[in-house]
Motif scaffolding. Structure first.
Motif, short mmCIF file in Angstrom:
data_model
loop_
_atom_site.label_atom_id
_atom_site.label_comp_id
_atom_site.label_asym_id
_atom_site.label_seq_id
_atom_site.Cartn_x
_atom_site.Cartn_y
_atom_site.Cartn_z
N LYS A 5 44.61 86.74 58.43
CA LYS A 5 44.87 87.89 57.56
C LYS A 5 46.32 88.34 57.71
N LYS A 6 46.82 88.38 58.93
CA LYS A 6 48.20 88.77 59.16
C LYS A 6 49.14 87.77 58.50
N GLY A 7 48.86 86.52 58.59
CA GLY A 7 49.68 85.49 57.97
C GLY A 7 49.73 85.65 56.46
N GLU A 10 51.97 88.60 55.61
CA GLU A 10 53.39 88.25 55.75
C GLU A 10 53.87 87.46 54.55
N VAL A 11 53.07 86.52 54.09
CA VAL A 11 53.42 85.71 52.92
C VAL A 11 53.51 86.61 51.68
N PHE A 12 52.57 87.53 51.57
CA PHE A 12 52.57 88.46 50.44
C PHE A 12 53.84 89.30 50.45
N GLU A 18 61.03 88.47 47.51
CA GLU A 18 61.66 87.45 46.66
C GLU A 18 61.73 87.91 45.21
N VAL A 19 60.67 88.53 44.72
CA VAL A 19 60.65 89.03 43.35
C VAL A 19 61.69 90.13 43.18
#
Length: 56
Positions: A5-7, A10-12, A18-19
């Motif tokens: 879930k933490k990973g 972080e990706v989110f 980036e957006v």
């Protein structure tokens, strides 16, 4: 399970950043200042300045 879930979180967050960075040149083209963009996107002004520089 918590680690996964933490990973994902972080990706989110990286994707959101980036957006925001991709939006900066467009916002500058609309005439917004570095300060306005930084405040509106919740970014540090230095980050906005770096993203605004042409890529070589």
């Amino acid at each position: 399970m918590k680690k996964v879930k933490k990973g994902r979180q972080e990706v989110f967050e990286e994707g959101k950043l980036e957006v925001k960075l991709e939006m900066i040149p467009q916002l500058l083209a609309f005439g917004l200042s570095i300060e306005q963009i930084a405040q509106g996107l919740g970014l540090d002004e230095q980050v906005v300045r770096q993203a605004a520089q042409p890529k070589s």
